[in-house]
Design an enzyme around this catalytic site. Structure first.
Site, short mmCIF file in Angstrom:
data_model
loop_
_atom_site.label_atom_id
_atom_site.label_comp_id
_atom_site.label_asym_id
_atom_site.label_seq_id
_atom_site.Cartn_x
_atom_site.Cartn_y
_atom_site.Cartn_z
CB SER A 1 43.76 49.17 38.18
OG SER A 1 43.91 49.57 39.69
CE1 TYR B 1 46.32 44.55 38.76
CE2 TYR B 1 46.48 46.60 39.85
CZ TYR B 1 45.70 45.49 39.41
OH TYR B 1 44.49 45.59 39.54
CB ALA C 1 53.52 48.07 33.47
N GLY D 1 36.61 36.04 34.74
CA GLY D 1 36.99 36.16 36.25
C GLY D 1 35.52 36.16 36.97
CB ALA D 2 32.25 35.61 36.00
CB SER D 3 34.48 32.25 39.89
OG SER D 3 35.92 32.81 39.76
NE ARG D 4 38.29 33.71 43.48
CZ ARG D 4 39.52 34.58 43.61
NH1 ARG D 4 39.59 35.55 44.54
NH2 ARG D 4 40.51 34.26 42.81
CB ILE E 1 36.65 47.09 44.87
CG1 ILE E 1 36.65 48.27 43.86
CG2 ILE E 1 35.25 46.28 44.85
CD1 ILE E 1 35.81 49.39 44.07
P1 NAP Z 1 39.36 38.72 42.61
O1 NAP Z 1 38.15 38.99 43.70
O2 NAP Z 1 40.61 38.14 43.28
O3 NAP Z 1 38.94 37.69 41.52
C1 NAP Z 1 39.69 37.38 40.46
C2 NAP Z 1 38.95 36.69 39.21
O4 NAP Z 1 39.88 36.42 38.35
C3 NAP Z 1 38.55 35.51 39.67
O5 NAP Z 1 37.19 35.25 39.18
C4 NAP Z 1 39.66 34.48 39.39
O6 NAP Z 1 39.07 32.99 38.92
C5 NAP Z 1 40.08 35.24 38.08
N1 NAP Z 1 41.53 34.90 37.78
C6 NAP Z 1 42.61 34.91 38.73
N2 NAP Z 1 43.67 34.26 38.00
C7 NAP Z 1 43.08 33.60 36.88
C8 NAP Z 1 44.08 33.16 35.80
N3 NAP Z 1 45.24 32.72 35.86
N4 NAP Z 1 43.12 32.43 34.70
C9 NAP Z 1 41.66 33.31 34.79
N5 NAP Z 1 41.14 33.81 35.52
C10 NAP Z 1 41.82 33.87 36.74
O7 NAP Z 1 39.61 40.23 42.16
P2 NAP Z 1 38.73 41.38 41.89
O8 NAP Z 1 39.31 42.33 42.76
O9 NAP Z 1 37.63 41.17 41.80
O10 NAP Z 1 39.60 41.89 40.62
C11 NAP Z 1 38.64 41.90 39.17
C12 NAP Z 1 39.38 42.79 38.32
O11 NAP Z 1 39.35 43.96 38.79
C13 NAP Z 1 40.92 42.40 38.29
O12 NAP Z 1 41.23 42.71 36.61
C14 NAP Z 1 41.55 43.56 38.91
O13 NAP Z 1 42.87 43.76 38.38
C15 NAP Z 1 40.60 44.89 38.92
N6 NAP Z 1 40.81 45.79 40.25
C16 NAP Z 1 40.42 45.37 41.25
C17 NAP Z 1 40.65 46.27 42.31
C18 NAP Z 1 40.22 46.16 43.78
O14 NAP Z 1 40.33 46.97 44.57
N7 NAP Z 1 39.74 44.89 43.95
C19 NAP Z 1 40.91 47.73 42.07
C20 NAP Z 1 41.10 47.84 40.65
C21 NAP Z 1 41.05 46.82 39.67
P3 NAP Z 1 38.94 31.93 39.76
O15 NAP Z 1 38.78 32.32 41.41
O16 NAP Z 1 38.24 30.86 39.38
O17 NAP Z 1 40.46 31.23 40.09
#
Ligand code: NAP
Length: 254
Positions: A147, A161, A163, A16-19, A193
């Site tokens: 998380s 989520y 769980a 998930g390194a694209s965003r 975040i």
């Molecule tokens: P994000 O900006 O939505 O990015 C999600 C990443 O996961 C993207 O690179 C996306 O790839 C990839 N992804 C989504 N669906 C996928 C699938 N079906 N198969 C493979 N890759 C997939 O989310 P983020 O906030 O950075 O979250 C990153 C991690 O941190 C997650 O595990 C999330 O649960 C955790 N987290 C986030 C927060 C927060 O507040 N943001 C808090 C706690 C934990 P594409 O774009 O290429 O589809």
């Protein structure tokens, strides 16, 4: 470069390194000399930008597409990594998504399957497939992104989520014991975040409320999660395993 944060030549997979958080993590490794596998699912252009940025900053990178919601997603990514390298030093299991908010009583089969499938099952599947490669790596380490939801229950409608993310914590601790002393396994638990997850599932008003409740007075930035991952993955974390670092501006204690 400070040797605690020198990743020259280290081979790193970031899912998930694209965003969002994963992108910041991949870029942080790349800026410190790592060779990075930039995994993505649907954001091909964004992944290509990350690869170009890492290459421009002196690192090396390649993009790998795999949908972790398909039965062979983890196998596809693991095979691509095995075809590229004969060993792996760092695996960051970051790909994940809230999928959508729903009470457990109202959750349909698809919500449950996708939420557990992406946030837990794919991590288990990918990790088991890459352990043999990590065993051939140098000072190998796994960092799982869990998380704050696994600790405080989250912001509503995220039981499944929670769980999954709780499962990631259990996996981290059990696997750390299983892989000692060869591979260290730790987790980072972000709080709130600012990424697409919240742009999609949390109202701006709620984000302000959370920021006001957070002792540091704001929501976090994806770059602020990368430091904890670098610490746990590299020389700075060489005596840390089975543990978790919270990155939440004090929301945990607030
Ligand atoms: P994000 O900006 O939505 O990015 C999600 C990443 O996961 C993207 O690179 C996306 O790839 C990839 N992804 C989504 N669906 C996928 C699938 N079906 N198969 C493979 N890759 C997939 O989310 P983020 O906030 O950075 O979250 C990153 C991690 O941190 C997650 O595990 C999330 O649960 C955790 N987290 C986030 C927060 C927060 O507040 N943001 C808090 C706690 C934990 P594409 O774009 O290429 O589809």
């Amino acid at each position: 470069m400070d040797k605690l944060f020198d990743f020259s030549g280290r081979r790193v997979v970031v899912t998930g390194a694209s965003r969002g958080i994963g992108r910041s993590i991949a870029e942080a490794f790349g800026e410190r000399g790592a060779d990075v596998a930039v995994h993505y699912c649907s954001s091909a252009d964004a992944a290509a930008e990350v690869v170009d940025g890492i290459t421009a900053s002196g690192g090396r990178a390649f993009a790998v597409q795999a949908d972790m919601l398909t039965a062979d997603g983890a196998a596809k990514l693991a095979d691509a990594v095995k075809n590229h390298w004969d060993g792996l030093d760092i695996l960051v299991n970051n790909a994940g998504d809230v999928i959508g908010r729903s009470t457990l009583a109202e959750a349909d089969d698809r919500h449950i399957e996708q939420t557990l499938g992406l946030n837990l099952n794919s991590v288990v599947d990918l990790t088991r497939r890459l352990i043999p490669l990590l065993e051939k790596g140098q000072a190998p380490a796994i960092v799982n992104i869990t998380s704050i939801t696994a600790f405080n229950g989250g912001q509503g409608g995220v039981s499944v989520y929670g769980a999954a993310k709780g499962g990631i914590l259990g996996l981290t601790r059990s696997l750390a014991g299983e892989l000692c002393p060869t591979i260290r396994v730790n987790a980072v638990a972000p709080g709130v975040i600012i990424t697409d997850i919240h742009r999609r599932t949390t109202t701006p008003e709620r984000m302000v409320q959370i920021a006001e409740k957070t002792p540091l007075g704001r929501n976090g930035d994806p770059d602020e999660c990368a430091g904890a991952v670098l610490l746990l993955a590299g020389a700075g974390g060489s005596f840390i395993t089975g543990d978790v670092i919270h990155v939440n501006g004090g929301l945990w204690i607030g």
